[in-house]
Design an enzyme around this catalytic site. Sequence first.
Site, PDB file in Angstrom:
ATOM      1  CG  HIS A 168      -4.512 -26.499  33.357  1.00 30.20           C
ATOM      2  ND1 HIS A 168      -4.486 -26.779  32.745  1.00 30.20           N
ATOM      3  CD2 HIS A 168      -5.481 -27.212  34.301  1.00 30.20           C
ATOM      4  CE1 HIS A 168      -3.821 -27.744  32.067  1.00 30.20           C
ATOM      5  NE2 HIS A 168      -4.856 -28.142  33.286  1.00 30.20           N
ATOM      6  NE  ARG A 212      -3.377  -0.007   2.406  1.00 31.44           N
ATOM      7  CZ  ARG A 212      -5.073   0.507   1.956  1.00 31.44           C
ATOM      8  NH1 ARG A 212      -5.037  -0.330   1.141  1.00 31.44           N
ATOM      9  NH2 ARG A 212      -5.819   1.374   1.862  1.00 31.44           N
ATOM     10  CB  ALA A 240      -5.867  -0.112  12.783  1.00 31.87           C
TER      11      ALA A 240
HETATM   12  P1  FAD Z   1      -7.427   5.179   6.407  1.00 31.56           P
HETATM   13  O1  FAD Z   1      -7.852   4.375   7.518  1.00 31.56           O
HETATM   14  O2  FAD Z   1      -7.152   4.747   5.354  1.00 31.56           O
HETATM   15  O3  FAD Z   1      -8.378   5.887   6.767  1.00 31.56           O
HETATM   16  C1  FAD Z   1      -7.984   7.536   5.887  1.00 31.56           C
HETATM   17  C2  FAD Z   1      -8.838   8.480   5.924  1.00 31.56           C
HETATM   18  O4  FAD Z   1      -9.181   9.186   4.747  1.00 31.56           O
HETATM   19  C3  FAD Z   1     -10.399   7.524   4.861  1.00 31.56           C
HETATM   20  O5  FAD Z   1     -12.006   7.015   5.047  1.00 31.56           O
HETATM   21  C4  FAD Z   1      -9.961   8.550   3.487  1.00 31.56           C
HETATM   22  O6  FAD Z   1     -10.831   7.677   2.133  1.00 31.56           O
HETATM   23  C5  FAD Z   1     -10.226   9.574   4.172  1.00 31.56           C
HETATM   24  N1  FAD Z   1      -9.076  10.727   3.376  1.00 31.56           N
HETATM   25  C6  FAD Z   1      -8.734  10.613   2.750  1.00 31.56           C
HETATM   26  N2  FAD Z   1      -7.584  11.753   1.999  1.00 31.56           N
HETATM   27  C7  FAD Z   1      -9.139  12.601   2.409  1.00 31.56           C
HETATM   28  C8  FAD Z   1      -8.792  14.023   1.725  1.00 31.56           C
HETATM   29  N3  FAD Z   1      -8.012  14.817   1.491  1.00 31.56           N
HETATM   30  N4  FAD Z   1     -10.154  14.214   2.603  1.00 31.56           N
HETATM   31  C9  FAD Z   1     -10.816  13.628   3.007  1.00 31.56           C
HETATM   32  N5  FAD Z   1     -10.975  12.949   3.398  1.00 31.56           N
HETATM   33  C10 FAD Z   1     -10.028  11.780   3.049  1.00 31.56           C
HETATM   34  N6  FAD Z   1      -4.728  -3.290  10.492  1.00 31.56           N
HETATM   35  C11 FAD Z   1      -4.700  -3.291  11.142  1.00 31.56           C
HETATM   36  O7  FAD Z   1      -4.090  -3.215  12.481  1.00 31.56           O
HETATM   37  N7  FAD Z   1      -5.342  -4.735  11.684  1.00 31.56           N
HETATM   38  C12 FAD Z   1      -5.447  -5.603  10.757  1.00 31.56           C
HETATM   39  O8  FAD Z   1      -6.469  -6.941  10.646  1.00 31.56           O
HETATM   40  C13 FAD Z   1      -5.888  -4.834   9.114  1.00 31.56           C
HETATM   41  N8  FAD Z   1      -5.969  -5.978   8.160  1.00 31.56           N
HETATM   42  C14 FAD Z   1      -6.164  -4.831   7.184  1.00 31.56           C
HETATM   43  C15 FAD Z   1      -7.375  -5.981   6.241  1.00 31.56           C
HETATM   44  C16 FAD Z   1      -6.752  -4.641   4.812  1.00 31.56           C
HETATM   45  C17 FAD Z   1      -7.974  -5.687   4.166  1.00 31.56           C
HETATM   46  C18 FAD Z   1      -6.550  -3.636   4.883  1.00 31.56           C
HETATM   47  C19 FAD Z   1      -6.391  -2.359   3.144  1.00 31.56           C
HETATM   48  C20 FAD Z   1      -5.802  -2.502   5.772  1.00 31.56           C
HETATM   49  C21 FAD Z   1      -5.967  -3.748   6.582  1.00 31.56           C
HETATM   50  N9  FAD Z   1      -4.896  -3.361   7.782  1.00 31.56           N
HETATM   51  C22 FAD Z   1      -5.151  -3.642   8.964  1.00 31.56           C
HETATM   52  C23 FAD Z   1      -4.424  -1.403   7.787  1.00 31.56           C
HETATM   53  C24 FAD Z   1      -5.185  -0.760   8.568  1.00 31.56           C
HETATM   54  O9  FAD Z   1      -6.640  -0.763   7.688  1.00 31.56           O
HETATM   55  C25 FAD Z   1      -4.638   0.308   8.305  1.00 31.56           C
HETATM   56  O10 FAD Z   1      -3.670   0.619   8.976  1.00 31.56           O
HETATM   57  C26 FAD Z   1      -5.306   1.635   9.395  1.00 31.56           C
HETATM   58  O11 FAD Z   1      -6.427   1.773   8.603  1.00 31.56           O
HETATM   59  C27 FAD Z   1      -5.164   3.313   8.927  1.00 31.56           C
HETATM   60  O12 FAD Z   1      -5.651   4.137   9.409  1.00 31.56           O
HETATM   61  P2  FAD Z   1      -5.483   5.425   8.492  1.00 31.56           P
HETATM   62  O13 FAD Z   1      -5.807   6.268   9.614  1.00 31.56           O
HETATM   63  O14 FAD Z   1      -4.097   5.900   8.737  1.00 31.56           O
HETATM   64  O15 FAD Z   1      -5.943   5.618   7.339  1.00 31.56           O
END
Ligand code: FAD
Length: 472
Positions: free
Chosen positions: A451, A279, A327
């Site tokens: 246990h 990613r 996350a």
């Molecule tokens: P994000 O969750 O990506 O959120 C960013 C948000 O900002 C999105 O809603 C986006 O639309 C919005 N955005 C972006 N730019 C703008 C803008 N200019 N204006 C307004 N809104 C905007 N992590 C784990 O820890 N455990 C797991 O089990 C796990 N499973 C995963 C499974 C999959 C299939 C995927 C794809 C990822 C997984 N992850 C997991 C990773 C996890 O989803 C990410 O690490 C996490 O979501 C990152 O959080 P974030 O808040 O940085 O960004």
Amino acid sequence: MKNYDVAVIGAGPGGYVAAIRCAQLGLSTVCIDDTRNASGQPSPGGTCLNIGCIPSKALLDSSHHYYRLCHELGEHGIHAGDVSIDIATMMRRKDKVVATLTKGVAGLLRKNKVTSIAGRARLNGNQQIEITVAGDEAKPLISAGSIIIATGSVPAKPGSIPLDGDRVVDSTGALMFAEIPQRLGVIGAGVIGLELGSVWSRLGSEVTILEAIDGFLPAAEPDIAAETRKQLEAQGLTIRLGAKVTATRVSNAQVTVAFQDSDGDHQLTVDRLLVAVGRKPNTEGLGVAEAGLALDERGFIPVDEHCATNVPGIFAVGDVVRGPMLAHKASEEGVMVAERIAGQAGHVNYNTVPWVIYTHPEVAWVGQTSQALTAQGAAFRAGQFPLLASGRARAMGDTAGLVKILSDSRTDRILGVHIVAPNASELIAEAVLAMEFGASAEDIARTVHAHPTLAEAVHEAALAVDKRAIHF
Ligand code: FAD
Ligand code: AMP
């Protein structure tokens, strides 16, 4: 122009958690996010809730139940006759889980008096943000004393492997297949490739994973990676390492995948292909240049250990900055930044961020691997305990896996804990807490564990560091 103490861009686990913590600390806070669900309604929660952690775990749970019923429950004397799976029902359940949780996040933001705006944010410089709402010509401006960028990440899309949204998809597409592909190709043996490959393999797909590098899960402890690979292969997944995909072609409802390995050029024909090659940080259209923000060579926003960017008053957290794309890492950074904006001493201990892969058995680790410690010249001891010797694992009929604990040879302080086991995602919490408190392996060895539990395997591994495991 409306002014806030804090504007958060993105409502994923980094952004929404930061916004709630800011509001708890008495700061007037706005959170802007552009994700909408299939009905066009705002859907906060980011990648994690909408197309990541949560829907993937919902499908992993459904597919695990099905697999167990088909292959494992017979030994318990449970026979269900003709077992079938209705993919539409499984998908509806997943969508309901997502809808419930995203509505929950919207409710939490509301209850905490965070202003939510469903739109796309663009930095304009001078702490101002322009917001575009779909279908609305007006582009209101807001301003904020502090800005937290939490815009997350998007799937990497190599030019040589174009997605068509049908036969060739990214993780979002593989969470929505309407039917079970007979043959599924997966490019990339990372966390996402292994988890979604497992889902469809359990449901009956013939899954082939092509991974460019020669090692399997190179970031994991070698024993743990080897055991994981063994178990996944025993479940029917084909894992080809050192197999670099160079091109793909879709024709006649099939995908032909060209790849190279040490033996030369090969082709694989599948019905669907999941591209899970990593990613990349999401800063598209964010106005980084206008705001004067730097980007590193891989597109991440450079930040210091407290997530401050090069522009005073602008912070960035989560997948859009360095560190693991997880996350819980994003959320902890969100809390840290909120507390620092409020004048408190928020911090994140990056040495104790747990990793989890939700295959079966699950894989989880925290701290350092033995290779990393050896490379640093650190003197350490290792204790290991196989699930085969765990009474609870025996009772469950789920004995694949092991726990390994690494501790400093001199002080016995725990340096790393590595688990492949059922519920490793839960078992690792004990290890994270122990490391956070600077515990020794002896501390875990002297802690009473109930246990029979799988957690006893952690206890025994700690005893094994001092060569005094009881049950092995
Ligand atoms: P994000 O969750 O990506 O959120 C960013 C948000 O900002 C999105 O809603 C986006 O639309 C919005 N955005 C972006 N730019 C703008 C803008 N200019 N204006 C307004 N809104 C905007 N992590 C784990 O820890 N455990 C797991 O089990 C796990 N499973 C995963 C499974 C999959 C299939 C995927 C794809 C990822 C997984 N992850 C997991 C990773 C996890 O989803 C990410 O690490 C996490 O979501 C990152 O959080 P974030 O808040 O940085 O960004
Ligand atoms: P992760 O970054 O953990 O999501 O995993 C992505 C995986 O995809 C990495 O292990 C990469 O080595 C692998 N990968 C990237 N490009 C290719 C390719 N063209 N062919 C096969 N594997 C790839």
